[in-house]
Motif scaffolding. Structure first.
Motif, PDB file in Angstrom:
ATOM      1  N   GLN A 145     -13.171   4.524 -29.657  1.00  0.00           N
ATOM      2  CA  GLN A 145     -14.288   3.973 -28.883  1.00  0.00           C
ATOM      3  C   GLN A 145     -14.205   4.431 -27.431  1.00  0.00           C
ATOM      4  N   MET A 146     -15.309   4.993 -26.902  1.00  0.00           N
ATOM      5  CA  MET A 146     -15.375   5.450 -25.522  1.00  0.00           C
ATOM      6  C   MET A 146     -16.299   4.596 -24.668  1.00  0.00           C
ATOM      7  N   ARG A 147     -17.237   3.910 -25.278  1.00  0.00           N
ATOM      8  CA  ARG A 147     -18.144   3.033 -24.563  1.00  0.00           C
ATOM      9  C   ARG A 147     -18.054   1.632 -25.156  1.00  0.00           C
ATOM     10  N   GLY A 148     -18.297   0.646 -24.328  1.00  0.00           N
ATOM     11  CA  GLY A 148     -18.233  -0.722 -24.791  1.00  0.00           C
ATOM     12  C   GLY A 148     -19.467  -1.114 -25.584  1.00  0.00           C
ATOM     13  N   VAL A 149     -19.330  -2.182 -26.336  1.00  0.00           N
ATOM     14  CA  VAL A 149     -20.414  -2.725 -27.150  1.00  0.00           C
ATOM     15  C   VAL A 149     -20.723  -4.127 -26.635  1.00  0.00           C
ATOM     16  N   THR A 150     -21.986  -4.489 -26.587  1.00  0.00           N
ATOM     17  CA  THR A 150     -22.362  -5.796 -26.070  1.00  0.00           C
ATOM     18  C   THR A 150     -21.642  -6.925 -26.790  1.00  0.00           C
ATOM     19  N   PHE A 151     -21.276  -7.923 -26.041  1.00  0.00           N
ATOM     20  CA  PHE A 151     -20.567  -9.084 -26.562  1.00  0.00           C
ATOM     21  C   PHE A 151     -21.385  -9.807 -27.623  1.00  0.00           C
ATOM     22  N   PHE A 152     -22.703  -9.651 -27.604  1.00  0.00           N
ATOM     23  CA  PHE A 152     -23.593 -10.398 -28.487  1.00  0.00           C
ATOM     24  C   PHE A 152     -24.042  -9.587 -29.702  1.00  0.00           C
ATOM     25  N   CYS A 153     -23.378  -8.467 -29.963  1.00  0.00           N
ATOM     26  CA  CYS A 153     -23.856  -7.591 -31.028  1.00  0.00           C
ATOM     27  C   CYS A 153     -23.858  -8.284 -32.388  1.00  0.00           C
ATOM     28  N   ARG A 154     -22.936  -9.185 -32.626  1.00  0.00           N
ATOM     29  CA  ARG A 154     -22.812  -9.813 -33.949  1.00  0.00           C
ATOM     30  C   ARG A 154     -23.722 -11.028 -34.118  1.00  0.00           C
ATOM     31  N   VAL A 155     -24.349 -11.486 -33.033  1.00  0.00           N
ATOM     32  CA  VAL A 155     -25.119 -12.737 -33.128  1.00  0.00           C
ATOM     33  C   VAL A 155     -26.547 -12.569 -32.622  1.00  0.00           C
ATOM     34  N   ILE A 156     -27.023 -11.342 -32.514  1.00  0.00           N
ATOM     35  CA  ILE A 156     -28.378 -11.129 -31.998  1.00  0.00           C
ATOM     36  C   ILE A 156     -29.404 -11.764 -32.939  1.00  0.00           C
ATOM     37  N   ASP A 157     -29.245 -11.549 -34.244  1.00  0.00           N
ATOM     38  CA  ASP A 157     -30.210 -12.115 -35.204  1.00  0.00           C
ATOM     39  C   ASP A 157     -30.166 -13.642 -35.182  1.00  0.00           C
ATOM     40  N   GLN A 158     -28.951 -14.215 -35.138  1.00  0.00           N
ATOM     41  CA  GLN A 158     -28.849 -15.674 -35.107  1.00  0.00           C
ATOM     42  C   GLN A 158     -29.450 -16.238 -33.821  1.00  0.00           C
ATOM     43  N   ALA A 159     -29.262 -15.548 -32.717  1.00  0.00           N
ATOM     44  CA  ALA A 159     -29.834 -16.032 -31.457  1.00  0.00           C
ATOM     45  C   ALA A 159     -31.355 -15.978 -31.498  1.00  0.00           C
ATOM     46  N   ASN A 160     -31.909 -14.912 -32.061  1.00  0.00           N
ATOM     47  CA  ASN A 160     -33.371 -14.826 -32.194  1.00  0.00           C
ATOM     48  C   ASN A 160     -33.903 -15.954 -33.090  1.00  0.00           C
ATOM     49  N   ASP A 161     -33.211 -16.195 -34.206  1.00  0.00           N
ATOM     50  CA  ASP A 161     -33.639 -17.292 -35.089  1.00  0.00           C
ATOM     51  C   ASP A 161     -33.598 -18.627 -34.346  1.00  0.00           C
ATOM     52  N   LEU A 162     -32.561 -18.821 -33.539  1.00  0.00           N
ATOM     53  CA  LEU A 162     -32.427 -20.075 -32.811  1.00  0.00           C
ATOM     54  C   LEU A 162     -33.594 -20.272 -31.849  1.00  0.00           C
ATOM     55  N   TYR A 163     -33.920 -19.246 -31.088  1.00  0.00           N
ATOM     56  CA  TYR A 163     -35.001 -19.373 -30.112  1.00  0.00           C
ATOM     57  C   TYR A 163     -36.361 -19.530 -30.795  1.00  0.00           C
ATOM     58  N   GLU A 164     -36.574 -18.822 -31.906  1.00  0.00           N
ATOM     59  CA  GLU A 164     -37.835 -18.974 -32.635  1.00  0.00           C
ATOM     60  C   GLU A 164     -37.953 -20.385 -33.214  1.00  0.00           C
ATOM     61  N   THR A 165     -36.847 -20.909 -33.739  1.00  0.00           N
ATOM     62  CA  THR A 165     -36.877 -22.268 -34.284  1.00  0.00           C
ATOM     63  C   THR A 165     -37.198 -23.283 -33.202  1.00  0.00           C
ATOM     64  N   PHE A 166     -36.587 -23.127 -32.051  1.00  0.00           N
ATOM     65  CA  PHE A 166     -36.899 -24.005 -30.926  1.00  0.00           C
ATOM     66  C   PHE A 166     -38.379 -23.902 -30.543  1.00  0.00           C
ATOM     67  N   GLU A 167     -38.885 -22.681 -30.524  1.00  0.00           N
ATOM     68  CA  GLU A 167     -40.284 -22.480 -30.130  1.00  0.00           C
ATOM     69  C   GLU A 167     -41.233 -23.170 -31.110  1.00  0.00           C
ATOM     70  N   PHE A 168     -40.988 -23.015 -32.421  1.00  0.00           N
ATOM     71  CA  PHE A 168     -41.856 -23.635 -33.418  1.00  0.00           C
ATOM     72  C   PHE A 168     -41.764 -25.160 -33.351  1.00  0.00           C
ATOM     73  N   GLU A 169     -40.559 -25.671 -33.200  1.00  0.00           N
ATOM     74  CA  GLU A 169     -40.394 -27.115 -33.167  1.00  0.00           C
ATOM     75  C   GLU A 169     -41.011 -27.706 -31.902  1.00  0.00           C
ATOM     76  N   ARG A 170     -40.881 -27.019 -30.814  1.00  0.00           N
ATOM     77  CA  ARG A 170     -41.511 -27.504 -29.588  1.00  0.00           C
ATOM     78  C   ARG A 170     -43.032 -27.517 -29.726  1.00  0.00           C
ATOM     79  N   GLY A 171     -43.590 -26.482 -30.379  1.00  0.00           N
ATOM     80  CA  GLY A 171     -45.034 -26.452 -30.600  1.00  0.00           C
ATOM     81  C   GLY A 171     -45.499 -27.600 -31.457  1.00  0.00           C
TER      82      GLY A 171
END
Length: 484
Positions: A145-171
């Protein structure tokens, strides 16, 4: 939040092998980190380290470039997207160009390509910097490895699901809370456009739904068959929704290699809360060791090396030896942890300096501050003529101890033994001294000086006591002739 725990502050404690030089090196580093670290002058070393750590988490890596600034160095920040051209990342024709990092045939990085980014996010090539002249921050997980990888690479999908769920529930919650009541009809005469009852619809929503305006203190007169009921209160978010959120956050915590307690400590208590705190601290220590190894240690060596060469710091036995502390450790029970630390200290399984460093303090500064406080109490006790024990009950026998220190610092003049104080042994030494003079084996002046300076005899008395040189060999005087 993680950056606040990892880099709350940066403290350096020198260990050059000379305590006086330690103070000079620490003072120089403190002055440099506060006023010279940032080449732009906007923040200090703590702020730069926090910025670099946050960008490392987001982008995967961050680069510091030490730049000569007169008689010292200043740090130039290079964000990860400026290393290599992001428009061609991964498709460079040069096989030795890994997203802006140039490697040799053995796989060792030799230089980096730095690009400029304008306010419209357009990139243009700037320069190449040798790799040994930059300080990269990245968390490597693979050998090639020569370049770093974002700390959130493994949880991007889960984070998107979380924010979408919050958005729908708030609506849904907003929709439910936007209705004040419901009008029920049994008679067709009260349908929209018919009749003039108090509940007659007077408007419609943007979707075409009939609406009725609400007026404070309005008196309603309903037709027969009309009924107004309050809209049922919303039960959202439900318990099932909260369970889903907790499960999603646990999934994210696992992906980030962080304990769930880092996000929510409500479910923990006692030993489990301490266990979670220790797990969090273990992860924090990992990142702090990364900062020490990749950034702080090489930076310290550069700054001290230049200062020594230019005569701003004196040479030391170990100029680059020292330790870093980052503020107090996280603890879930301060009292429990304090008692545990004191037990280790009393059992000689740790040192006071290590405990102070764990709490983010400089042990030398603590000792000096404590000594100054004791001295102030002592001066106040002398000035007010009261024992120190009354000012602070913890100082048992302090007055006697301070008196002993004062006596040791101001001892009475040491008196040499005199002939009057001497016993038989010294008397014999004096007689031998007089016999030596009388026999001519010792000069009379030397004997007088010995009696004066060694035995504290007055000079006139010594002069009378010491015989003339060689008086033991003179013949006895002839007896007088009474006939003459």
């Amino acid at each position: 939040r993680l950056a606040e725990y990892v880099v709350p502050q940066i403290m350096y404690q020198a260990n050059t092998g000379d305590e006086q030089l330690d103070d000079l090196y620490e003072a120089y580093w403190k002055e440099w980190s506060e006023h010279s670290a940032d080449i732009t002058g906007r923040t200090n070393l703590d702020g730069l380290a926090k910025i670099g750590f946050i960008h490392m988490l987001i982008d995967g890596d961050f680069f510091f470039h030490p730049v000569h600034m007169g008689d010292t160095y200043g740090l130039q920040c290079i964000e990860g997207d400026r290393i290599g051209n992001p428009d061609t990342a991964g498709s460079e024709p040069d096989v030795n160009n890994i997203s802006g990092v140039i490697i040799d045939d053995s796989g060792k990085p030799v230089e980096v390509e730095v690009y400029d980014r304008d306010k419209n996010s357009r990139y243009s090539f700037n320069t190449k910097i040798p790799f040994n002249q930059i300080l990269p921050l990245m968390n490597l997980e693979m050998a090639d490895q020569m370049r770093g990888v974002t700390f959130f690479c493994r949880v991007i999908d889960q984070a998107n699901d979380l924010y979408e769920t919050f958005e729908f529930e708030r609506g849904a919650a907003k929709w439910a809370s936007s209705h004040a009541g419901v009008i029920f009809e049994k008679d067709s005469r009260t349908s929209r456009g018919v009749g003039n009852g108090a509940a007659e619809f007077d408007g419609e929503s943007s979707e075409g739904t009939p609406t009725q305006s609400m007026i404070p203190n309005k008196l309603l007169r309903l037709f027969s068959g009309e009924n107004v009921e309050v809209f049922p209160p919303s039960n959202r978010p439900s318990g099932a929704f909260m369970n889903l959120i907790d499960a999603t956050i646990r999934d994210i915590a696992m992906g980030l290699d962080l304990p769930f307690g880092f996000f929510d400590m409500r479910a923990f208590g006692g030993a489990t809360s301490r266990l979670e705190a220790h797990q969090i601290q273990r992860k924090i220590n990992t990142y702090q060791n990364l900062l020490r190894r990749s950034f702080l240690n090489p930076l310290r060596n550069l700054v001290f090396q230049k200062a020594i060469l230019l005569g701003k710091l004196p040479p030391a036995p170990n100029p680059y030896k020292g330790s870093w502390t980052f503020g107090p450790h996280i603890t879930a029970d301060v009292g429990y942890q304090t008692n545990a630390d004191l037990a280790l200290l009393n059992a000689n399984l740790t040192s006071a300096s290590k405990l102070a460093a764990a709490q983010g303090y400089d042990y030398d500064e603590l000792v000096n501050a404590r000594a100054r406080e004791v001295r102030k109490l002592y001066d106040a006790a002398i000035r007010e003529q009261v024992p120190m024990e009354l000012l602070n009950p913890n100082f048992a026998n302090a007055s006697n101890l301070m008196a002993d220190i004062s006596a040791a610092q101001n001892p009475p003049p040491k008196m040499r033994p005199t002939v009057q104080d001497a016993g038989d042994k010294v008397s014999k030494q004096v007689l031998d001294l007089l016999n030596s003079v009388a026999e001519g084996t010792m000069p009379r002046e030397q004997a007088i000086a010995t009696l004066v300076y060694v035995y504290q005899m007055p000079p006139k008395q010594a002069d009378k006591l010491v015989p003339q040189q060689g008086s033991a060999d003179q013949p006895e005087s002839e007896p007088s002739n009474p006939s003459k």
